[in-house]
Write a protein that holds these residues in place. Structure first.
Motif, PDB file in Angstrom:
ATOM      1  N   LEU A 181     -74.870   3.613  62.935  1.00 30.50           N
ATOM      2  CA  LEU A 181     -75.665   2.453  62.537  1.00 30.50           C
ATOM      3  C   LEU A 181     -77.162   2.734  62.581  1.00 30.50           C
ATOM      4  N   GLY A 182     -77.583   3.443  63.609  1.00 35.83           N
ATOM      5  CA  GLY A 182     -78.999   3.774  63.712  1.00 35.83           C
ATOM      6  C   GLY A 182     -79.463   4.649  62.565  1.00 35.83           C
ATOM      7  N   SER A 183     -78.634   5.625  62.208  1.00 39.65           N
ATOM      8  CA  SER A 183     -78.972   6.507  61.083  1.00 39.65           C
ATOM      9  C   SER A 183     -78.967   5.728  59.766  1.00 39.65           C
ATOM     10  N   GLN A 184     -78.007   4.806  59.621  1.00 35.20           N
ATOM     11  CA  GLN A 184     -77.957   3.977  58.418  1.00 35.20           C
ATOM     12  C   GLN A 184     -79.247   3.184  58.249  1.00 35.20           C
ATOM     13  N   TYR A 185     -79.693   2.560  59.334  1.00 35.11           N
ATOM     14  CA  TYR A 185     -80.908   1.758  59.282  1.00 35.11           C
ATOM     15  C   TYR A 185     -82.111   2.627  58.920  1.00 35.11           C
ATOM     16  N   ALA A 186     -82.199   3.819  59.526  1.00 32.92           N
ATOM     17  CA  ALA A 186     -83.321   4.723  59.262  1.00 32.92           C
ATOM     18  C   ALA A 186     -83.337   5.167  57.800  1.00 32.92           C
ATOM     19  N   VAL A 187     -82.143   5.498  57.265  1.00 32.69           N
ATOM     20  CA  VAL A 187     -82.062   5.945  55.870  1.00 32.69           C
ATOM     21  C   VAL A 187     -82.433   4.809  54.922  1.00 32.69           C
ATOM     22  N   LYS A 188     -81.974   3.590  55.212  1.00 30.24           N
ATOM     23  CA  LYS A 188     -82.306   2.448  54.364  1.00 30.24           C
ATOM     24  C   LYS A 188     -83.804   2.188  54.342  1.00 30.24           C
ATOM     25  N   VAL A 189     -84.414   2.183  55.526  1.00 29.87           N
ATOM     26  CA  VAL A 189     -85.858   1.930  55.612  1.00 29.87           C
ATOM     27  C   VAL A 189     -86.635   3.025  54.889  1.00 29.87           C
ATOM     28  N   LEU A 190     -86.232   4.282  55.104  1.00 34.53           N
ATOM     29  CA  LEU A 190     -86.935   5.406  54.482  1.00 34.53           C
ATOM     30  C   LEU A 190     -86.783   5.371  52.960  1.00 34.53           C
ATOM     31  N   SER A 191     -85.564   5.081  52.472  1.00 35.99           N
ATOM     32  CA  SER A 191     -85.328   5.026  51.023  1.00 35.99           C
ATOM     33  C   SER A 191     -86.139   3.912  50.376  1.00 35.99           C
ATOM     34  N   ALA A 192     -86.156   2.739  51.007  1.00 31.36           N
ATOM     35  CA  ALA A 192     -86.921   1.616  50.472  1.00 31.36           C
ATOM     36  C   ALA A 192     -88.410   1.919  50.494  1.00 31.36           C
ATOM     37  N   ALA A 193     -88.882   2.548  51.580  1.00 31.10           N
ATOM     38  CA  ALA A 193     -90.303   2.874  51.697  1.00 31.10           C
ATOM     39  C   ALA A 193     -90.731   3.875  50.625  1.00 31.10           C
ATOM     40  N   VAL A 194     -89.895   4.897  50.381  1.00 31.30           N
ATOM     41  CA  VAL A 194     -90.202   5.896  49.350  1.00 31.30           C
ATOM     42  C   VAL A 194     -90.261   5.240  47.969  1.00 31.30           C
ATOM     43  N   ALA A 195     -89.285   4.363  47.670  1.00 30.16           N
ATOM     44  CA  ALA A 195     -89.249   3.707  46.365  1.00 30.16           C
ATOM     45  C   ALA A 195     -90.491   2.842  46.143  1.00 30.16           C
ATOM     46  N   VAL A 196     -90.870   2.074  47.169  1.00 35.01           N
ATOM     47  CA  VAL A 196     -92.033   1.191  47.040  1.00 35.01           C
ATOM     48  C   VAL A 196     -93.329   1.993  46.961  1.00 35.01           C
ATOM     49  N   MET A 197     -93.475   2.973  47.867  1.00 36.62           N
ATOM     50  CA  MET A 197     -94.720   3.745  47.922  1.00 36.62           C
ATOM     51  C   MET A 197     -94.959   4.497  46.616  1.00 36.62           C
ATOM     52  N   PHE A 198     -93.907   5.130  46.087  1.00 36.67           N
ATOM     53  CA  PHE A 198     -94.107   5.917  44.868  1.00 36.67           C
ATOM     54  C   PHE A 198     -94.183   5.051  43.621  1.00 36.67           C
ATOM     55  N   SER A 199     -93.680   3.833  43.672  1.00 37.32           N
ATOM     56  CA  SER A 199     -93.924   2.897  42.571  1.00 37.32           C
ATOM     57  C   SER A 199     -95.418   2.579  42.489  1.00 37.32           C
ATOM     58  N   ILE A 200     -96.021   2.348  43.646  1.00 34.59           N
ATOM     59  CA  ILE A 200     -97.466   2.076  43.694  1.00 34.59           C
ATOM     60  C   ILE A 200     -98.252   3.308  43.235  1.00 34.59           C
ATOM     61  N   ILE A 201     -97.847   4.489  43.725  1.00 35.74           N
ATOM     62  CA  ILE A 201     -98.526   5.731  43.342  1.00 35.74           C
ATOM     63  C   ILE A 201     -98.431   5.950  41.839  1.00 35.74           C
TER      64      ILE A 201
END
Length: 435
Positions: free
Chosen positions: A390-410
């Motif tokens: 569960l901890g790894s799932q949460y980390a992967v979800k947060v990281l994936s969402a952060a990458v998608a949002v950050m690079f959309s802005i970039i």
């Protein structure tokens, strides 16, 4: 209303091989040829110079890690729902529905066409550079536009090959040329760097505040372009079983070449010339002459294979409608017609607006960023291909969402910077300017 690809069933598509025969080495050749082009290498020192050492190094390292992981994610999803998806747009359709199909279709075309315009300009520039070393007279000298046309005619011949797998030995030569280009250019760059008075080399950002900001935006698009790979499922469809394992090995082998060469050239180029490094590093090299000629020849050879891979999504759209998989004389004639029309358009735009750095940036921002940085993270969240913990799932979800949002802005910022640069260049140069 279903897309044309849907009617083919089983995840198949025209112009894409249905039964893979390639090894992981062939996959590595294709991936390395697709990503590690001279058009991707050559602007990296300028991109780092536009960001400065700390941000430039961080951007390059993050770009490498994110796109390597994204490539592995896309490779893992190739048969995620029981069907083999032989193109990026069919994979996106199976995950996101019709909007995914058209999303990838649009951005893949932008990436493919923009990439081929940029690398055709680069090929023409390299051919002219070789020519200038042996022909010094001004009267009657060939122009950049003439070399662009010559390269376009050669690509028209290669375009008659039926699919990506048929390019495997072409791309093997191109991969060797990638290594040759990187080694020769790095050596010539370091050689020039030691000949320059190091006290005169400045690493400070140039221009006023607005110029620095827009150049930084432009640089982010350039870095996105340098890792662009909008063709991974198409490449994976040529690989034999076990497909995922072979593709993982091929991607990782290609990225080993990319890391060793990209980072070395980007940092050595910035070290050698500082903030005065030009957008196309080869244009700043002075000696030895044989090394510069070799680097330009390697560049043209490598670009020839890369151009062909990025033609294929556009060709597939035509092939769906004219059934060009049937190798009859009539189908061959149709293929000659639409490949000729494609090459005419690309060559015309390349010759009319030979602004290499600007096309690299806008192609990276509008084409490659959505496909290589944003969509893989969203696909990972959508398909639930997550760790059991569960901890790894949460980390992967947060990281994936952060990458998608950050690079959309970039991507948006990089697009703004690229459009501004093109606007300034159009004011400075006339159409069909001989750079």
């Amino acid at each position: 209303m279903s897309s044309p690809a849907t009617a083919r069933g089983g995840g198949g598509e025209a112009g894409v091989e249905q039964g893979g025969r390639g090894t992981w080495r062939h996959a590595a050749f294709h991936v390395a040829t697709t990503i590690a082009t001279p058009a991707a290498y050559a602007p990296l020192p300028f991109a780092v110079a536009s960001l400065g050492w700390p941000l430039g190094v961080c951007s390059l390292v993050i770009g490498t890690l994110v796109t390597w992981c994204s490539s592995l994610v896309v490779a893992s999803l190739w048969q995620w729902n029981g069907e083999k998806h032989t193109s990026y747009r069919l994979l996106a359709k199976s995950i996101f529905g019709p909007w995914g199909y058209w999303y990838v279709s649009f951005f893949q075309q932008v990436a493919s066409v923009g990439n081929n315009i940029a690398i055709q300009i680069a090929a023409g520039s390299s051919l002219k550079a070789v020519y200038k070393h042996y022909y010094t007279a001004e009267d009657g000298a060939m122009t950049l536009q003439q070399f662009i046309i010559l390269f376009g005619a050669f690509e028209l011949l290669l375009s008659q090959l039926p699919d990506i797998h048929s390019l495997r030995w072409v791309n093997a030569i191109c991969t060797a040329s990638t290594v040759g280009f990187a080694g020769t250019t790095i050596g010539a760059t370091v050689h020039d760097g030691y000949r320059i008075d190091r006290k005169e080399v400045s690493y400070s950002l140039q221009g006023n505040t607005a110029t620095k900001i827009f150049r930084a935006f432009n640089a982010l698009g350039t870095i996105a372009f340098s890792f662009g790979d909008a063709m991974l499922p198409e490449i994976q469809s040529t690989v034999r079983e076990p497909v995922r394992k072979n593709m993982y090995k091929g991607v990782s082998a290609a990225y080993t070449i990319i890391v060793m060469s990209y980072w070395t050239l980007a940092f050595s180029g910035y070290w050698a010339f500082g903030s005065q490094v030009p957008p196309y590093i080869l244009s700043s090299l002075t000696a030895p002459r044989w090394a510069i000629v070799m680097a330009n020849v390697f560049a043209v050879i490598q670009i020839a294979g890369c151009f062909q891979i990025y033609c294929r999504p556009t060709f597939a759209h035509f092939e769906e409608r004219v059934q060009a998989k049937n190798r009859s004389c009539r189908s061959c004639l149709w293929r000659l017609m639409y490949t000729s029309a494609y090459m005419a358009v690309i060559t015309l735009v390349s010759a009319a607006m030979p602004f290499f750095g600007d096309f690299v940036s806008i192609c990276g921002a509008v084409g490659f960023t959505p496909l290589d940085f944003v969509l893989p993270g969203l696909a990972l969240l959508k398909t639930s291909k997550l760790p059991d913990n569960l901890g790894s799932q949460y980390a992967v979800k947060v990281l994936s969402a952060a990458v998608a949002v950050m690079f959309s802005i970039i991507g948006v910022l990089a697009c703004i910077g690229a459009i501004r640069s093109i606007t300034l260049d159009v004011r400075t140069y006339k159409f069909f300017h001989d750079m």
